[in-house]
Design a protein around this motif. Sequence first.
Motif, PDB file in Angstrom:
ATOM      1  N   LEU A   1       0.877  -1.168   0.000  1.00 34.64           N
ATOM      2  CA  LEU A   1       0.000   0.000   0.000  1.00 34.64           C
ATOM      3  C   LEU A   1       0.917   1.221   0.000  1.00 34.64           C
ATOM      4  O   LEU A   1       1.140   1.881   1.016  1.00 34.64           O
ATOM      5  N   MET A   2       1.479   1.503  -1.165  1.00 43.62           N
ATOM      6  CA  MET A   2       2.552   2.493  -1.273  1.00 43.62           C
ATOM      7  C   MET A   2       2.825   2.790  -2.732  1.00 43.62           C
ATOM      8  O   MET A   2       2.283   2.134  -3.628  1.00 43.62           O
ATOM      9  N   ALA A   3       3.700   3.756  -2.969  1.00 42.88           N
ATOM     10  CA  ALA A   3       4.135   4.056  -4.328  1.00 42.88           C
ATOM     11  C   ALA A   3       4.929   2.880  -4.882  1.00 42.88           C
ATOM     12  O   ALA A   3       5.668   2.204  -4.145  1.00 42.88           O
ATOM     13  N   SER A   4       4.776   2.641  -6.188  1.00 37.95           N
ATOM     14  CA  SER A   4       5.472   1.507  -6.796  1.00 37.95           C
ATOM     15  C   SER A   4       6.984   1.650  -6.682  1.00 37.95           C
ATOM     16  O   SER A   4       7.700   0.649  -6.554  1.00 37.95           O
ATOM     17  N   GLY A   5       7.486   2.883  -6.710  1.00 40.82           N
ATOM     18  CA  GLY A   5       8.935   3.085  -6.624  1.00 40.82           C
ATOM     19  C   GLY A   5       9.516   2.573  -5.320  1.00 40.82           C
ATOM     20  O   GLY A   5      10.627   2.026  -5.294  1.00 40.82           O
ATOM     21  N   ILE A   6       8.776   2.744  -4.216  1.00 44.18           N
ATOM     22  CA  ILE A   6       9.261   2.246  -2.923  1.00 44.18           C
ATOM     23  C   ILE A   6       9.373   0.727  -2.954  1.00 44.18           C
ATOM     24  O   ILE A   6      10.405   0.152  -2.574  1.00 44.18           O
ATOM     25  N   ALA A   7       8.315   0.078  -3.403  1.00 44.76           N
ATOM     26  CA  ALA A   7       8.326  -1.389  -3.459  1.00 44.76           C
ATOM     27  C   ALA A   7       9.422  -1.894  -4.395  1.00 44.76           C
ATOM     28  O   ALA A   7      10.092  -2.881  -4.091  1.00 44.76           O
ATOM     29  N   MET A   8       9.605  -1.234  -5.505  1.00 39.33           N
ATOM     30  CA  MET A   8      10.620  -1.678  -6.463  1.00 39.33           C
ATOM     31  C   MET A   8      12.027  -1.549  -5.879  1.00 39.33           C
ATOM     32  O   MET A   8      12.841  -2.464  -5.983  1.00 39.33           O
ATOM     33  N   ARG A   9      12.321  -0.414  -5.268  1.00 43.32           N
ATOM     34  CA  ARG A   9      13.666  -0.218  -4.717  1.00 43.32           C
ATOM     35  C   ARG A   9      13.953  -1.181  -3.567  1.00 43.32           C
ATOM     36  O   ARG A   9      15.081  -1.676  -3.417  1.00 43.32           O
ATOM     37  N   LYS A  10      12.945  -1.434  -2.736  1.00 46.95           N
ATOM     38  CA  LYS A  10      13.170  -2.275  -1.557  1.00 46.95           C
ATOM     39  C   LYS A  10      13.224  -3.770  -1.895  1.00 46.95           C
ATOM     40  O   LYS A  10      13.832  -4.547  -1.164  1.00 46.95           O
ATOM     41  N   THR A  11      12.566  -4.180  -2.963  1.00 48.93           N
ATOM     42  CA  THR A  11      12.529  -5.618  -3.277  1.00 48.93           C
ATOM     43  C   THR A  11      13.503  -6.025  -4.374  1.00 48.93           C
ATOM     44  O   THR A  11      13.852  -7.197  -4.473  1.00 48.93           O
ATOM     45  N   ALA A  12      13.959  -5.082  -5.175  1.00 50.46           N
ATOM     46  CA  ALA A  12      14.853  -5.430  -6.294  1.00 50.46           C
ATOM     47  C   ALA A  12      16.072  -6.234  -5.858  1.00 50.46           C
ATOM     48  O   ALA A  12      16.420  -7.240  -6.496  1.00 50.46           O
ATOM     49  N   PRO A  13      16.758  -5.865  -4.758  1.00 53.74           N
ATOM     50  CA  PRO A  13      17.937  -6.658  -4.352  1.00 53.74           C
ATOM     51  C   PRO A  13      17.595  -8.063  -3.874  1.00 53.74           C
ATOM     52  O   PRO A  13      18.482  -8.920  -3.768  1.00 53.74           O
TER      53      PRO A  13
ATOM     54  N   VAL B   1       2.283  -6.854  -5.521  1.00 54.31           N
ATOM     55  CA  VAL B   1       1.274  -5.958  -6.092  1.00 54.31           C
ATOM     56  C   VAL B   1       1.323  -4.661  -5.308  1.00 54.31           C
ATOM     57  O   VAL B   1       1.413  -4.682  -4.077  1.00 54.31           O
ATOM     58  N   VAL B   2       1.272  -3.524  -5.999  1.00 50.96           N
ATOM     59  CA  VAL B   2       1.167  -2.254  -5.283  1.00 50.96           C
ATOM     60  C   VAL B   2      -0.194  -1.638  -5.575  1.00 50.96           C
ATOM     61  O   VAL B   2      -0.763  -1.817  -6.658  1.00 50.96           O
ATOM     62  N   ILE B   3      -0.704  -0.935  -4.585  1.00 48.83           N
ATOM     63  CA  ILE B   3      -1.999  -0.270  -4.723  1.00 48.83           C
ATOM     64  C   ILE B   3      -1.913   1.062  -3.993  1.00 48.83           C
ATOM     65  O   ILE B   3      -1.276   1.168  -2.936  1.00 48.83           O
ATOM     66  N   ASP B   4      -2.518   2.082  -4.565  1.00 49.77           N
ATOM     67  CA  ASP B   4      -2.449   3.409  -3.964  1.00 49.77           C
ATOM     68  C   ASP B   4      -3.516   3.569  -2.885  1.00 49.77           C
ATOM     69  O   ASP B   4      -4.482   2.805  -2.826  1.00 49.77           O
ATOM     70  N   GLU B   5      -3.333   4.590  -2.036  1.00 48.72           N
ATOM     71  CA  GLU B   5      -4.232   4.772  -0.898  1.00 48.72           C
ATOM     72  C   GLU B   5      -5.658   5.057  -1.333  1.00 48.72           C
ATOM     73  O   GLU B   5      -6.617   4.690  -0.645  1.00 48.72           O
ATOM     74  N   ALA B   6      -5.821   5.678  -2.506  1.00 44.72           N
ATOM     75  CA  ALA B   6      -7.162   5.966  -3.010  1.00 44.72           C
ATOM     76  C   ALA B   6      -7.811   4.748  -3.651  1.00 44.72           C
ATOM     77  O   ALA B   6      -8.954   4.824  -4.105  1.00 44.72           O
ATOM     78  N   LEU B   7      -7.096   3.629  -3.701  1.00 48.27           N
ATOM     79  CA  LEU B   7      -7.592   2.380  -4.290  1.00 48.27           C
ATOM     80  C   LEU B   7      -8.014   2.584  -5.744  1.00 48.27           C
ATOM     81  O   LEU B   7      -9.049   2.099  -6.187  1.00 48.27           O
ATOM     82  N   THR B   8      -7.149   3.292  -6.472  1.00 51.38           N
ATOM     83  CA  THR B   8      -7.424   3.579  -7.880  1.00 51.38           C
ATOM     84  C   THR B   8      -6.791   2.554  -8.804  1.00 51.38           C
ATOM     85  O   THR B   8      -7.412   2.123  -9.776  1.00 51.38           O
ATOM     86  N   TRP B   9      -5.548   2.142  -8.487  1.00 54.72           N
ATOM     87  CA  TRP B   9      -4.807   1.214  -9.339  1.00 54.72           C
ATOM     88  C   TRP B   9      -4.253   0.061  -8.519  1.00 54.72           C
ATOM     89  O   TRP B   9      -3.758   0.263  -7.410  1.00 54.72           O
ATOM     90  N   ALA B  10      -4.327  -1.141  -9.054  1.00 48.66           N
ATOM     91  CA  ALA B  10      -3.678  -2.325  -8.472  1.00 48.66           C
ATOM     92  C   ALA B  10      -2.696  -2.826  -9.525  1.00 48.66           C
ATOM     93  O   ALA B  10      -3.106  -3.287 -10.588  1.00 48.66           O
ATOM     94  N   ILE B  11      -1.404  -2.720  -9.228  1.00 49.37           N
ATOM     95  CA  ILE B  11      -0.378  -2.946 -10.245  1.00 49.37           C
ATOM     96  C   ILE B  11       0.508  -4.132  -9.856  1.00 49.37           C
ATOM     97  O   ILE B  11       1.300  -4.043  -8.910  1.00 49.37           O
ATOM     98  N   PRO B  12       0.402  -5.257 -10.554  1.00 50.85           N
ATOM     99  CA  PRO B  12       1.339  -6.360 -10.324  1.00 50.85           C
ATOM    100  C   PRO B  12       2.731  -5.954 -10.793  1.00 50.85           C
ATOM    101  O   PRO B  12       2.904  -5.486 -11.930  1.00 50.85           O
ATOM    102  N   ILE B  13       3.719  -6.081  -9.926  1.00 51.65           N
ATOM    103  CA  ILE B  13       5.093  -5.724 -10.282  1.00 51.65           C
ATOM    104  C   ILE B  13       5.895  -6.968 -10.628  1.00 51.65           C
ATOM    105  O   ILE B  13       6.613  -7.011 -11.625  1.00 51.65           O
ATOM    106  N   THR B  14       5.802  -7.989  -9.796  1.00 51.15           N
ATOM    107  CA  THR B  14       6.454  -9.271 -10.079  1.00 51.15           C
ATOM    108  C   THR B  14       5.449 -10.392  -9.837  1.00 51.15           C
ATOM    109  O   THR B  14       4.474 -10.229  -9.107  1.00 51.15           O
ATOM    110  N   GLY B  15       5.696 -11.530 -10.478  1.00 52.71           N
ATOM    111  CA  GLY B  15       4.861 -12.700 -10.238  1.00 52.71           C
ATOM    112  C   GLY B  15       3.460 -12.559 -10.772  1.00 52.71           C
ATOM    113  O   GLY B  15       2.507 -13.072 -10.161  1.00 52.71           O
ATOM    114  N   GLY B  16       3.314 -11.896 -11.926  1.00 50.19           N
ATOM    115  CA  GLY B  16       1.980 -11.742 -12.493  1.00 50.19           C
ATOM    116  C   GLY B  16       1.266 -13.055 -12.677  1.00 50.19           C
ATOM    117  O   GLY B  16       0.091 -13.201 -12.340  1.00 50.19           O
ATOM    118  N   HIS B  17       1.996 -14.055 -13.190  1.00 46.79           N
ATOM    119  CA  HIS B  17       1.416 -15.379 -13.419  1.00 46.79           C
ATOM    120  C   HIS B  17       1.482 -16.264 -12.176  1.00 46.79           C
ATOM    121  O   HIS B  17       1.063 -17.413 -12.205  1.00 46.79           O
TER     122      HIS B  17
END
Length: 328
Positions: free
Chosen positions: A81-93, A105-121
């Motif tokens: 429940l955060m900006a995608s950039g935070i999740a990407m930087r913290k999990t990439a290593p 998956v990241v989702i914004d506080e307004a519950l507007t977008w649900a974005i799979p970053i890794t493990g889509g399948h």
Amino acid sequence: MSTETDDNDTGNEESSGHCSTPDSDGEVAEEIAIISFERKLDTAREIEAEIGDDYESVDIVEYHGDVFEEYWGEYDCFVGLMASGIAMRKTAPLLDDKWDDPAIVVIDEALTWAIPITGGHHGANQVANDLARLGAVPAMTTASEAAGKQGVESKAKALDTHVVNGDSTVATNLAVLNEELAPVARLDGPKAVLVGDDVTVLKRNEDDGVVLGTGTVSGVDTQQVLDAWDAALDDLDLDRSDVDFVATGTRKEGEDGLYEAAQEIGAGVVLFEKETLETFEGPSPSRSKELIGWPGIAEASAIAGGREHDLAREKERFDDAVTVAVGR
């Protein structure tokens, strides 16, 4: 969710599991951690309340700098429940292999977008779809799903199977994208099969499930379908957990009530071509062949989908809307 299959020793194609083994397709993640900043915990609880019943566990974990590293390997999927950039930087290593890594998956506080970053399948697409119930738009970027097509891993989930040779899915999903992948061929052994690197092998997760062969009237209600399935299963002292998948004919593709009922019981829908159903025509008389040129869908699809190509229960019509046969 739908799938079709080939009639090579059967005729067909599409429950839960973890992302922890190299010969697993991950399927739908079951243990989820919602990672949230303190100020967003109310929203996190809203997400937990909406999707909690669909998964084995949904925990809320308050964010700190090393939270992903601390819980890496303990959950199938992280919902950030955060900006995608935070999740990407913290999990990439932490990322190592798509067959081993948890879905994110990241989702914004307004519950507007649900974005799979890794493990889509491997769970992320499914979780994003579930988050859509809160109004979020699932932003799928996996090539096959973005093009409105069903990737090999999704087919595996629908058939209650797992991918044995994960490296092959690069070639087969490209074939899905290019509409060059033939229906999944089912081979019943004992049998030895020689395959190349561009052949994806799906292995069943269980050996004792049944297939719900189903025919419906157009516009059937979801609850009518569920009630019919429950009655047929109860007669065999079975329940929804004993179902491998739902089978029907391609002419029922897009029947909302049927698909929603399958989603309710966590099963995929397998669509059989008319030619396949003719090969596995059931024993009970049916007027559909005379009226529309198709064999009885319920029995034929149950027989085609079953491992033994046999019926555990002949067809029965419920509520003048749903016909169910059980295959084994």
